[in-house]
Write a protein that holds these residues in place. Structure first.
Motif, PDB file in Angstrom:
ATOM      1  N   LEU A  63       0.826  -1.202   0.000  1.00  0.00           N
ATOM      2  CA  LEU A  63       0.000   0.000   0.000  1.00  0.00           C
ATOM      3  C   LEU A  63       0.865   1.258   0.000  1.00  0.00           C
ATOM      4  O   LEU A  63       2.000   1.226   0.476  1.00  0.00           O
ATOM      5  N   SER A  67      -0.716  -3.787  -6.174  1.00  0.00           N
ATOM      6  CA  SER A  67      -1.204  -2.641  -5.397  1.00  0.00           C
ATOM      7  C   SER A  67      -2.727  -2.619  -5.465  1.00  0.00           C
ATOM      8  O   SER A  67      -3.340  -3.346  -6.254  1.00  0.00           O
ATOM      9  N   VAL A 115       3.239   2.372  -6.525  1.00  0.00           N
ATOM     10  CA  VAL A 115       3.004   2.765  -5.136  1.00  0.00           C
ATOM     11  C   VAL A 115       4.148   3.654  -4.665  1.00  0.00           C
ATOM     12  O   VAL A 115       5.318   3.290  -4.799  1.00  0.00           O
ATOM     13  N   HIS A 155      -6.119   4.430   1.812  1.00  0.00           N
ATOM     14  CA  HIS A 155      -5.599   3.556   0.764  1.00  0.00           C
ATOM     15  C   HIS A 155      -6.284   2.195   0.685  1.00  0.00           C
ATOM     16  O   HIS A 155      -6.066   1.467  -0.284  1.00  0.00           O
TER      17      HIS A 155
END
Length: 343
Positions: A25, A58, A64, A98
């Motif tokens: 993340l 991701s 990311v 996120h």
């Protein structure tokens, strides 16, 4: 799904690579990512064949950006259907930005099709929010252990470096994640290979899962100066109710003069000043990286009043804790706005 150790053993015997999906993340630590990837890379090198094969995903399939501002390209988006041997989820700051409901639903679905599912650093929060850890033992980074336990009362939260409970594993930070990967290599591919991997990184102290997470990484101090190490560990355990230097010395069964000499020779600081700095360092992390009320932070770090905490904090960091938190939030908002702006 029941943890299928026979399946993984059969794959190893047939020289088939262990299939790994790594989900990372935004605002994760590059050290946590490296602690996952590099042990697998090194194991492939030492074994002379691909004993691990991994994909990096991701939440949206886009590169990311980590906390060090380095963008990491990925192989695709984390979404069902996925299966394999290991599913490793690496989280960092601002998880709620996120990883929303769609991400958690994907995690719940995909977890059914992996033999091991691990939450790395803040990834443990995602496993907790998805309900995958209910009724299990788990850990988190030492800064977040109390909040993690309060948020998920159905878990048994312990302060070990990493925790394995059936197919669900959790790790408390970058270094514990390296230990966890060595533990995995030892279990699946043999302790000799794990030792070879540790040696590549000149990693000379392999930790077990039940080793407690320290606030301070003492390195060789524990072997070279065990009395000093014992004093620092005692300070760590008594942050909320700090002891006088004289009381510390009595608890350690040494004289106050000897305790002062230990700190002066090794760290060029008095034990009282070091103790205060340790409490303020913990407070500083909580001010910057959490929403915990200032009064609660003060109490956690051994200050009887908010005013005493604010004075000590301002002397150490040049600003009040409220101003520091406000500046940090403003900087985060500017960074987020910048990342969302069109090129």
């Amino acid at each position: 799904m029941k943890f299928d150790i026979m399946r993984m053993s059969a794959k190893t015997e047939k020289s088939a690579p262990i299939e790994v999906v790594v989900v990372v993340l935004p605002e994760s630590s590059i050290m946590s990512l490296a602690s996952v990837l590099d042990p697998m890379r090194a194991a492939n090198r030492v074994a002379g064949r691909p004993v691990f094969r991994w994909r990096l995903l991701s939440g949206d399939g886009e590169a990311v950006k980590l906390t060090c501002d380095i963008p990491i390209p990925v192989d695709g988006r984390f979404s069902p259907p996925l299966d394999g041997d290991l599913l490793l989820v690496i989280g960092g700051f601002n998880l709620y930005r996120h990883a929303g409901k769609r991400f958690l639903a994907a995690l719940q679905e995909c977890a059914r099709h992996f033999d091991i599912v691990a939450g790395i650093e803040s990834g443990c929060w995602l496993l907790g929010r998805s309900g995958l850890l209910n009724g299990r033992k788990a850990t988190a980074h030492w800064e977040e252990l109390e909040d993690f336990s309060q948020t998920f009362p159905g878990l048994t939260v312990i302060g070990d470096r990493f925790v394995t409970d059936g197919k669900y594993w959790t790790s408390g930070g970058a270094s514990p994640t390296f230990d966890m990967m060595l533990h995995l290599i030892a279990e699946r591919l043999g302790p000799a290979l794990a030792l070879d991997v540790a040696s590549i990184f000149v990693y000379d102290q392999m930790h077990s899962p039940t080793d407690v997470q320290p606030f301070v990484s003492l390195g060789r101090i524990e072997a070279r100066d065990p009395e000093l190490a014992g004093a620092i560990r005692l300070m760590e355990r008594t942050l909320e109710r700090p002891m006088t230097v004289a009381a510390l010395a009595r608890r350690l069964a040494i004289s106050q003069r000897k305790l002062e000499l230990l700190f002066a020779r090794a760290l060029s600081i008095s034990p009282g000043a070091y103790y205060l700095r340790l409490r303020l360092q913990v407070a500083h992390r909580l001010v910057r990286d959490s929403g915990i009320p200032m009064r609660d932070i003060a109490l956690r770090c051994g200050f009887d009043s908010l005013s005493a905490f604010s004075r000590a904090y301002r002397r150490e960091y040049g600003a009040s804790p409220l101003k520091m938190r406000g500046a940090n939030r403003a900087a985060s908002s500017r960074a987020e706005s910048s990342s969302l702006s069109p090129a």
